[in-house]
Design a protein around this motif. Structure first.
Motif, PDB file in Angstrom:
ATOM      1  N   ASP A 115     -21.207   2.441   5.938  1.00  0.00           N
ATOM      2  CA  ASP A 115     -20.533   2.147   5.050  1.00  0.00           C
ATOM      3  C   ASP A 115     -19.506   0.867   3.962  1.00  0.00           C
ATOM      4  N   GLY A 116     -19.178  -0.077   5.388  1.00  0.00           N
ATOM      5  CA  GLY A 116     -18.100  -1.271   5.189  1.00  0.00           C
ATOM      6  C   GLY A 116     -16.712  -0.238   5.323  1.00  0.00           C
ATOM      7  N   TRP A 117     -15.997   0.451   6.321  1.00  0.00           N
ATOM      8  CA  TRP A 117     -14.788   0.992   7.032  1.00  0.00           C
ATOM      9  C   TRP A 117     -15.352   1.950   7.795  1.00  0.00           C
ATOM     10  N   ASN A 118     -14.197   1.611   8.534  1.00  0.00           N
ATOM     11  CA  ASN A 118     -14.166   2.160  10.381  1.00  0.00           C
ATOM     12  C   ASN A 118     -13.873   3.282  10.110  1.00  0.00           C
ATOM     13  N   ASP A 119     -15.078   3.699  11.307  1.00  0.00           N
ATOM     14  CA  ASP A 119     -14.750   5.673  11.638  1.00  0.00           C
ATOM     15  C   ASP A 119     -14.256   5.506  12.898  1.00  0.00           C
ATOM     16  N   VAL A 120     -14.574   6.595  13.662  1.00  0.00           N
ATOM     17  CA  VAL A 120     -13.538   6.829  14.044  1.00  0.00           C
ATOM     18  C   VAL A 120     -14.414   7.056  14.947  1.00  0.00           C
ATOM     19  N   ILE A 121     -15.130   7.436  16.298  1.00  0.00           N
ATOM     20  CA  ILE A 121     -15.816   8.575  17.124  1.00  0.00           C
ATOM     21  C   ILE A 121     -14.922   9.042  18.538  1.00  0.00           C
ATOM     22  N   PHE A 122     -14.946  10.249  18.389  1.00  0.00           N
ATOM     23  CA  PHE A 122     -13.441  10.968  18.945  1.00  0.00           C
ATOM     24  C   PHE A 122     -14.061  11.258  20.339  1.00  0.00           C
ATOM     25  N   TYR A 123     -13.874  11.152  21.463  1.00  0.00           N
ATOM     26  CA  TYR A 123     -14.268  12.119  23.052  1.00  0.00           C
ATOM     27  C   TYR A 123     -13.248  12.777  23.497  1.00  0.00           C
ATOM     28  N   SER A 124     -13.626  13.893  24.082  1.00  0.00           N
ATOM     29  CA  SER A 124     -13.397  14.547  24.765  1.00  0.00           C
ATOM     30  C   SER A 124     -13.700  15.716  25.903  1.00  0.00           C
ATOM     31  N   SER A 125     -12.849  16.152  26.399  1.00  0.00           N
ATOM     32  CA  SER A 125     -13.459  16.758  27.999  1.00  0.00           C
ATOM     33  C   SER A 125     -12.971  18.104  27.523  1.00  0.00           C
ATOM     34  N   SER A 126     -12.498  18.480  26.796  1.00  0.00           N
ATOM     35  CA  SER A 126     -12.701  20.146  26.378  1.00  0.00           C
ATOM     36  C   SER A 126     -12.691  20.433  24.933  1.00  0.00           C
ATOM     37  N   PRO A 127     -14.848  20.822  25.110  1.00  0.00           N
ATOM     38  CA  PRO A 127     -15.879  20.434  25.074  1.00  0.00           C
ATOM     39  C   PRO A 127     -15.827  19.555  25.560  1.00  0.00           C
ATOM     40  N   ALA A 128     -16.866  19.167  26.399  1.00  0.00           N
ATOM     41  CA  ALA A 128     -17.321  17.899  26.661  1.00  0.00           C
ATOM     42  C   ALA A 128     -18.432  17.040  25.957  1.00  0.00           C
ATOM     43  N   GLY A 129     -17.841  15.797  25.580  1.00  0.00           N
ATOM     44  CA  GLY A 129     -18.858  15.480  24.550  1.00  0.00           C
ATOM     45  C   GLY A 129     -17.684  14.430  22.898  1.00  0.00           C
ATOM     46  N   LYS A 130     -18.981  14.121  21.782  1.00  0.00           N
ATOM     47  CA  LYS A 130     -18.616  12.989  21.150  1.00  0.00           C
ATOM     48  C   LYS A 130     -18.692  13.471  20.248  1.00  0.00           C
ATOM     49  N   GLN A 131     -17.357  13.745  18.675  1.00  0.00           N
ATOM     50  CA  GLN A 131     -17.774  13.253  17.491  1.00  0.00           C
ATOM     51  C   GLN A 131     -17.142  12.653  16.495  1.00  0.00           C
ATOM     52  N   THR A 132     -17.796  12.590  15.517  1.00  0.00           N
ATOM     53  CA  THR A 132     -17.407  11.087  14.749  1.00  0.00           C
ATOM     54  C   THR A 132     -15.989  11.972  13.842  1.00  0.00           C
ATOM     55  N   LEU A 133     -14.909  10.683  13.322  1.00  0.00           N
ATOM     56  CA  LEU A 133     -14.713  11.305  12.022  1.00  0.00           C
ATOM     57  C   LEU A 133     -14.758  10.065  11.450  1.00  0.00           C
ATOM     58  N   PHE A 134     -15.573   9.884   9.687  1.00  0.00           N
ATOM     59  CA  PHE A 134     -15.442   9.047   8.562  1.00  0.00           C
ATOM     60  C   PHE A 134     -13.796   9.006   7.707  1.00  0.00           C
ATOM     61  N   PHE A 135     -14.535   8.056   7.955  1.00  0.00           N
ATOM     62  CA  PHE A 135     -12.803   7.761   6.763  1.00  0.00           C
ATOM     63  C   PHE A 135     -13.752   7.344   4.967  1.00  0.00           C
ATOM     64  N   VAL A 136     -12.863   7.857   4.357  1.00  0.00           N
ATOM     65  CA  VAL A 136     -13.328   8.994   3.550  1.00  0.00           C
ATOM     66  C   VAL A 136     -12.101   8.407   2.735  1.00  0.00           C
TER      67      VAL A 136
END
Length: 693
Positions: A670-691
């Motif tokens: 969408d033209g804006w940078n987002d953050v992909i957030f990785y964690s170990s507990s729980p182990a995986g990733k989730q996206t933080l979208f810029f609004v």
């Protein structure tokens, strides 16, 4: 001539075959009668030969072979023999008839362990004060369902026959009673057991309560007490008090008042002695650690919890004395808490010396106050599981099968009874946590209701709007904590009133109804006490939502349990959220939240202390105070098992503190940078979208 020879040969052949066959086959006219033919070892059986008159006489005395490796000559056609081991045996009797032909009779003997129902009985409580209502539970093993139980109580009441393995009975008079239980399963197998209970006069209950608490007071006056010994004294007194109050649950109201008076008097004296002992221990800092402070706080609340659980509200003097104990614990642990949260020593000195400065400090540092409550607060309302029978009744009322009960129950965490009386104010009014929360928020009592199953507080506001709250915990705190409602950055609240600090979070309007809908969709949903729902599907994917604080009542109703709607599908829109509509038309938002919520909060606290906030109604994370804008997490969470090899290698190489890692990229183009957030507990990733604004 040849024909005559053939006939003679045939006759001789048939005679030979006949004699041979008789020697190896059982003759129908010959049999062995066995009594008994089966049973448990060792089993003595009688073997009696029965020979038909068709067999030519005289019969010779034969030989017994018992089939277990033993044999002996027969002096009579009847004998007794013992079988000592389990198994199936074939005894035989071999004899000759008057023509010299041999015959063999046989039988079958089965030796097996006699099956018996094993009954284990439990009486809860096993003793108590008249009238004593007890629950008898029977654990029956080694049987086949269904099993029928026969209960006899030994008090002259009629026996009860039932298929239920749990039954209640009330003993009205004092005495010792033997409860006998007999059982029979579907195959006729039986079993029996008994136990004895003791019923004491109700007048002794207040005396026993005083005795137990007085013993604790005496123990606290001993010299050279350590923190460990104080913990043991309080824990022992709590267990004994809980036992006595359970045993006296059905005594007359007059006796209950006497018990309450004895319990309150004893608890206040214990708190006073505890203050004295803690003052001595705190003078030597080497005796005190943050973990020991937390243990003391937890232990100090057990007696209060026990009283409240048994409907004995605390009096103001008890609450005040407990507040003094908590103040000592706060001073003992404040240095360690401050170092953990990065608070300066200068601020700590002011915190310890000036009450007005302390209250102002806590107002400006609500996260620090949350930590203080967690580490040094004295918990006074115990957590308990929502009873499965209440969940089942609620599901039945929704017209659902009870097959989902276990699945739904496991998705709901512990609940606090917000309607239970906490303390008695100056006017003698019993007040609960829900009333204190409502008073601090300026809500009228008539607009507050507490769900009797889940303990959720529902506040009715104006214009068909509502506020739904759940208690995370309730603690007694020092008067140094400011009275009022403090908003935490994670959009939970600390509600302080009358020395009670109540940590509250938004809650689903009807969690059982919502959990049932998730379960019917094949999803596993876990409801957390801090106002989130984590959902897992059958493909290993996870999704996380906040629960909105507010509800609104609409005229259109859900056709099923609940229905879902997404009015704004653009995830970058500030209005993006799933809306859940309950059966009565109440609507509540379920915005996206982080699965690794605790890790995210720790990260925000470290890099943006006091500069962030979370809105539970929208899911937005506001970092504008730090010039970083608005952000919203994606609903979905990708487990590490689904990472490609390249992504897994990248994560292993780039993870930092606590297993966290970040990628900056335009995930939704969408033209804006987002953050992909990785964690170990729980182990995986989730996206933080810029609004964008």
């Amino acid at each position: 001539m040849h024909f005559t020879k053939f006939l003679i040969f045939l006759v001789v052949f048939l005679v030979i075959v006949s004699k041979y066959s008789a020697s190896i086959a059982q003759d129908a006219p010959c049999k062995i009668l066995v009594n008994p033919s089966s049973g448990p070892p060792p089993l003595e059986v009688e073997l009696r030969v029965s020979i038909s008159d068709e067999i030519p006489q005289p019969w010779s005395l034969g030989v017994w072979n018992f089939g277990d490796g033993n044999q002996q000559p027969a002096f009579l056609p009847i004998i007794r023999h013992s079988y000592n081991d389990e198994g199936t045996y074939h005894p035989t009797y071999r004899f000759s008839d008057g023509l010299g032909s041999e015959h063999e009779c046989n039988a079958e003997v089965r030796i097996f362990r006699q099956k018996e129902l094993n009954l284990k009985l439990n009486a809860d409580p096993p003793e108590g004060f008249a009238p004593l209502r007890i629950t008898i539970s029977v654990n029956a093993t080694n049987g086949t369902e269904p099993i029928t139980f026969s209960y006899q109580f030994g008090d002259g009441s009629a026996p009860i026959s039932s298929s239920n393995s749990t039954i209640t009975h009330t003993f009205l008079e004092t005495g010792n009673y033997t409860i006998s239980v007999e059982a029979q399963d579907n195959e006729g197998t039986r079993g029996a057991n008994a136990l004895t209970i003791k019923v004491s006069p109700a007048s002794k209950a207040p005396q026993e309560v005083s005795r137990v608490l007085d013993q604790a007071v005496s123990a606290l006056m001993a010299e050279d007490l350590t923190i460990s010994s104080i913990l043991q004294i309080i824990d022992s007194a709590s267990r004994q008090l809980d036992r006595l109050l359970t045993q006296a649950a059905n005594v007359k109201d007059e006796v209950k008042q006497q018990i309450a008076t004895s319990a309150r008097r004893g608890l206040k004296t214990i708190l006073e002695r505890q203050v004295e002992r803690l003052a001595q221990l705190i003078q030597k800092p080497e005796n005190v650690t943050l973990s020991s402070v937390k243990s003391l706080a937890q232990s100090s609340g057990k007696l209060s919890q026990t009283m409240i659980d048994h409907n004995i509200p605390l009096t103001i003097d008890i609450v005040n004395e407990a507040g003094v104990v908590e103040g000592q614990l706060l001073l003992a642990g404040i240095d360690d808490i401050a170092r953990e949260k990065g608070v300066s020593l200068g601020e700590i000195k002011e915190l310890a010396q000036h009450p007005e400065t302390t209250q102002e400090f806590f107002k400006n540092h609500p996260v620090f106050l949350k930590t203080v409550i967690k580490e040094t607060g004295i918990p006074v309302v115990a957590l308990h599981r929502i009873p499965s029978n209440k969940i089942k009744n609620k599901l039945d009322s929704l017209g659902l099968s009870s097959e989902l009960t276990n699945k739904i129950e496991s998705s709901l965490e512990e609940s606090l009874d917000a309607g239970k009386g906490l303390f008695i104010d100056e006017k003698g009014t019993i007040k609960s946590a829900s009333q204190l929360v409502g008073e601090n928020m300026g809500l009228e009592p008539k607009k507050l209701s507490v769900d009797p199953i889940t303990g959720i507080i529902n506040a009715q506001l104006d214009n068909h709007k509502g506020l739904v709250m759940g208690l995370i915990d309730v603690n007694i705190m020092t008067p140094l904590v400011p009275v009022g409602v403090l908003n935490l950055p994670d959009d939970t609240k600390i509600n302080v009133s009358n020395n009670f600090a109540m940590h509250i979070a938004p809650s689903p309007y009807d969690p059982i109804q919502l959990a049932a809908e998730f379960a019917s969709l094949g999803l596993n949903a876990n409801f957390t006490r801090d106002g989130r729902i984590v959902v897992h599907d059958n493909n290993g994917k996870s999704y996380s939502t906040f629960v909105g604080w507010h509800t609104i009542k609409e005229n259109n109703f859900s056709t099923g349990l609940v229905s879902f709607d997404i009015p704004q599908p653009d995830i970058t829109s500030q209005a993006f959220s799933i809306l859940v509509r309950y059966a009565d038309g109440t609507v509540q938002s379920l915005p996206p939240a982080f699965v690794a919520f605790e890790s995210l909060i720790e990260l925000l606290e470290e890099f943006f202390p006091g500069q962030y906030s979370i809105d539970r109604d929208t899911g937005l994370i506001d970092l504008r105070a730090a010039d970083a804008g608005l952000w919203r997490p994606d609903y979905s969470f990708t487990p590490i098992e689904d990472f490609s090899k390249d992504e897994l290698d990248w994560y292993q190489q780039n993870k930092i503190k606590d297993g966290l890692a970040f990628k900056i990229q335009d995930q939704n183009e969408d033209g804006w940078n987002d953050v992909i957030f990785y964690s170990s507990s729980p182990a995986g990733k989730q996206t933080l979208f810029f609004v964008p604004n």
